[in-house]
Scaffold this motif. Structure first.
Motif, PDB file in Angstrom:
ATOM      1  N   ASN A  56      -9.753   4.813   5.983  1.00 17.84           N
ATOM      2  CA  ASN A  56      -9.523   5.057   7.405  1.00 17.84           C
ATOM      3  C   ASN A  56      -8.088   5.489   7.708  1.00 17.84           C
ATOM      4  N   GLY A  57      -7.307   5.675   6.661  1.00 18.91           N
ATOM      5  CA  GLY A  57      -5.927   6.099   6.843  1.00 18.91           C
ATOM      6  C   GLY A  57      -4.971   4.972   7.168  1.00 18.91           C
ATOM      7  N   LYS A  58      -5.438   3.736   7.067  1.00 24.53           N
ATOM      8  CA  LYS A  58      -4.596   2.587   7.368  1.00 24.53           C
ATOM      9  C   LYS A  58      -3.813   2.170   6.132  1.00 24.53           C
ATOM     10  N   VAL A  59      -2.516   1.907   6.317  1.00 27.19           N
ATOM     11  CA  VAL A  59      -1.669   1.495   5.191  1.00 27.19           C
ATOM     12  C   VAL A  59      -2.138   0.147   4.665  1.00 27.19           C
ATOM     13  N   VAL A  60      -2.275   0.034   3.357  1.00 28.49           N
ATOM     14  CA  VAL A  60      -2.694  -1.213   2.713  1.00 28.49           C
ATOM     15  C   VAL A  60      -1.483  -2.130   2.599  1.00 28.49           C
ATOM     16  N   ILE A  61      -1.635  -3.352   3.066  1.00 33.81           N
ATOM     17  CA  ILE A  61      -0.522  -4.294   3.161  1.00 33.81           C
ATOM     18  C   ILE A  61      -0.771  -5.519   2.279  1.00 33.81           C
ATOM     19  N   ASP A  62       0.264  -5.965   1.588  1.00 39.06           N
ATOM     20  CA  ASP A  62       0.254  -7.281   0.943  1.00 39.06           C
ATOM     21  C   ASP A  62       0.460  -8.288   2.066  1.00 39.06           C
ATOM     22  N   GLU A  63      -0.626  -8.952   2.452  1.00 38.92           N
ATOM     23  CA  GLU A  63      -0.584  -9.806   3.629  1.00 38.92           C
ATOM     24  C   GLU A  63       0.342 -11.005   3.462  1.00 38.92           C
ATOM     25  N   ASP A  64       0.517 -11.480   2.241  1.00 38.69           N
ATOM     26  CA  ASP A  64       1.372 -12.653   2.025  1.00 38.69           C
ATOM     27  C   ASP A  64       2.825 -12.375   2.397  1.00 38.69           C
ATOM     28  N   TRP A  65       3.276 -11.151   2.132  1.00 35.12           N
ATOM     29  CA  TRP A  65       4.688 -10.829   2.339  1.00 35.12           C
ATOM     30  C   TRP A  65       4.914  -9.708   3.342  1.00 35.12           C
ATOM     31  N   GLY A  66       3.829  -9.148   3.916  1.00 31.27           N
ATOM     32  CA  GLY A  66       3.972  -8.081   4.897  1.00 31.27           C
ATOM     33  C   GLY A  66       4.553  -6.809   4.325  1.00 31.27           C
ATOM     34  N   GLU A  67       4.188  -6.499   3.078  1.00 27.50           N
ATOM     35  CA  GLU A  67       4.751  -5.340   2.394  1.00 27.50           C
ATOM     36  C   GLU A  67       3.686  -4.275   2.160  1.00 27.50           C
ATOM     37  N   ALA A  68       3.996  -3.035   2.533  1.00 24.38           N
ATOM     38  CA  ALA A  68       3.100  -1.913   2.259  1.00 24.38           C
ATOM     39  C   ALA A  68       3.077  -1.622   0.763  1.00 24.38           C
ATOM     40  N   LEU A  69       1.904  -1.296   0.235  1.00 17.49           N
ATOM     41  CA  LEU A  69       1.779  -0.924  -1.169  1.00 17.49           C
ATOM     42  C   LEU A  69       2.098   0.558  -1.333  1.00 17.49           C
ATOM     43  N   LEU A  70       2.682   0.900  -2.471  1.00 18.96           N
ATOM     44  CA  LEU A  70       2.972   2.296  -2.795  1.00 18.96           C
ATOM     45  C   LEU A  70       1.777   2.928  -3.502  1.00 18.96           C
ATOM     46  N   ASP A  71       1.570   4.214  -3.228  1.00 19.02           N
ATOM     47  CA  ASP A  71       0.415   4.940  -3.761  1.00 19.02           C
ATOM     48  C   ASP A  71       0.753   5.506  -5.143  1.00 19.02           C
TER      49      ASP A  71
END
Length: 267
Positions: free
Chosen positions: A100-115
Motif C-alpha cells: 500500500n506504499g506505507k513505510v514499514v516500521i520497527d514498532e519497538d523502536w519507531g524506526e523505518a526499515l531500509l529497502d
C-alpha cells in the motif's frame, strides 16, 4: 608415483592455485584490522558517552561520539534501519514500503526499515552507510557494530536473509578496506555464515536470557561480546560464559552514567 606424473601433478596444482587466486576477490586493498580482545572489560555506551569504569578496555559508542582515549573502540552504526526523525535524510524509495506504499516500521523502536531488495538499492544504501564507516575510522575507532542485521525478520516478509547478507558483505568489505573489524549484531541464525559475510566478531544482546550464547561461540569462538538487560540474563551469561566472553548488563535505554535509569553490572 613416477617423476613424470609427479611433475604433471605439480603443474596441475600450480595451475589450480593460479586459477583459485584469479577467482578470489582481491584483499590486497584491505588494511590490517584487529577484532576486540576476548574476555575483556566491556561497556556499552551507545545511549551516551561517559568516562569508562575502571577495568574497561573495550567500549562501544554511537558514531556521533568520540572514541574513548586509550581503549579499543567499537563504532555503533544503525545500518539496516533509520533513526527516528531521520527519514528525510534518505531518498524516499530507499525506505521499505508495503503493497500500500506505507513505510514499514520497527514498532519497538519507531524506526523505518531500509529497502535492501535489489542490488541497486543495496549499493545506494551501502554508499551512505559506508561513508559513516569511513567517518568512524577518521575519528579513531577500531571496529564497527552495524545494528539491525535482523531487520528482515520485522519486514512483513518483504526482505530476506539473503538480502541482509548481500548488503552486509558490502559493509564488511568497506570496513576491512578501512582497517576496521566488523561485528555481527545479534541474528544468531546467520552466525554460521560469518566467514562468507566477512564478519569478525559478534555483539549479542540477551544471549544469556534466551540461551543463545552457544550459537555465537560455535561460529565466533570467544570473539563474542554479550549485553544483557535483566538480572536473570546476566546470571545465565556469567554462569555459562563468564570466564570466556566479554559480558555486561546495561539498562534497556543504555543510559549514560548519572542518568536516573542507568544500570551497569558485570560478572
Amino acid at each position: 608415483m613416477s617423476p613424470t606424473r609427479r611433475c604433471l601433478s605439480a603443474a596441475a596444482a600450480l595451475t589450480a592455485a593460479v586459477a583459485a587466486l584469479a577467482a578470489t576477490p582481491s584483499t590486497a586493498s584491505a588494511a590490517a584490522f584487529t577484532p576486540p580482545p576476548t574476555h575483556a572489560g566491556f561497556d556499552y555506551q551507545i545511549g551516551g558517552a561517559y568516562t569508562p569504569p575502571s577495568g574497561v578496555t573495550v567500549v562501544s559508542r554511537d558514531r556521533s561520539a568520540a572514541p574513548a582515549a586509550g581503549l579499543y573502540n567499537i563504532c555503533y552504526v544503525n545500518a539496516f534501519q533509520v533513526q527516528p526523525g531521520e527519514e528525510k535524510d534518505w531518498d524516499s524509495d530507499l525506505l521499505l514500503r508495503d503493497a500500500n506504499g506505507k513505510v514499514v516500521i520497527d514498532e519497538d523502536w519507531g524506526e523505518a526499515l531500509l529497502d535492501l531488495r535489489t542490488d541497486a538499492k543495496r549499493q545506494r544504501v551501502a554508499a551512505k552507510v559506508n561513508s559513516w564507516i569511513t567517518g568512524c575510522k577518521t575519528k579513531g575507532y577500531q571496529a564497527i557494530e552495524p545494528d539491525n542485521y535482523d531487520s528482515y525478520t520485522r519486514s512483513k516478509s518483504l526482505l530476506t536473509a539473503s538480502n541482509a547478507q548481500a548488503y552486509i558483505r558490502l559493509l564488511s568489505s568497506h570496513a576491512h578496506s578501512q582497517g576496521l573489524a566488523i561485528a555481527q549484531k545479534n541474528t544468531s541464525e546467520l552466525a554460521g555464515s560469518r566467514t562468507a559475510n566477512g564478519l569478525d566478531f559478534a555483539v549479542a544482546e540477551e544471549c544469556g536470557q534466551y540461551k543463545e550464547c552457544g550459537d555465537y561461540t560455535a561460529a565466533f569462538g570467544n570473539n563474542v561480546i554479550v549485553i544483557e538487560y535483566t538480572a536473570t540474563g546476566l546470571s545465565r551469561a556469567c554462569s555459562g560464559w563468564g570466564t570466556k566472553l566479554s559480558i555486561v548488563r546495561r539498562d534497556v535505554d543504555v543510559s549514560p552514567k548519572g542518568s536516573s535509569g542507568y544500570v551497569r553490572k558485570t560478572c
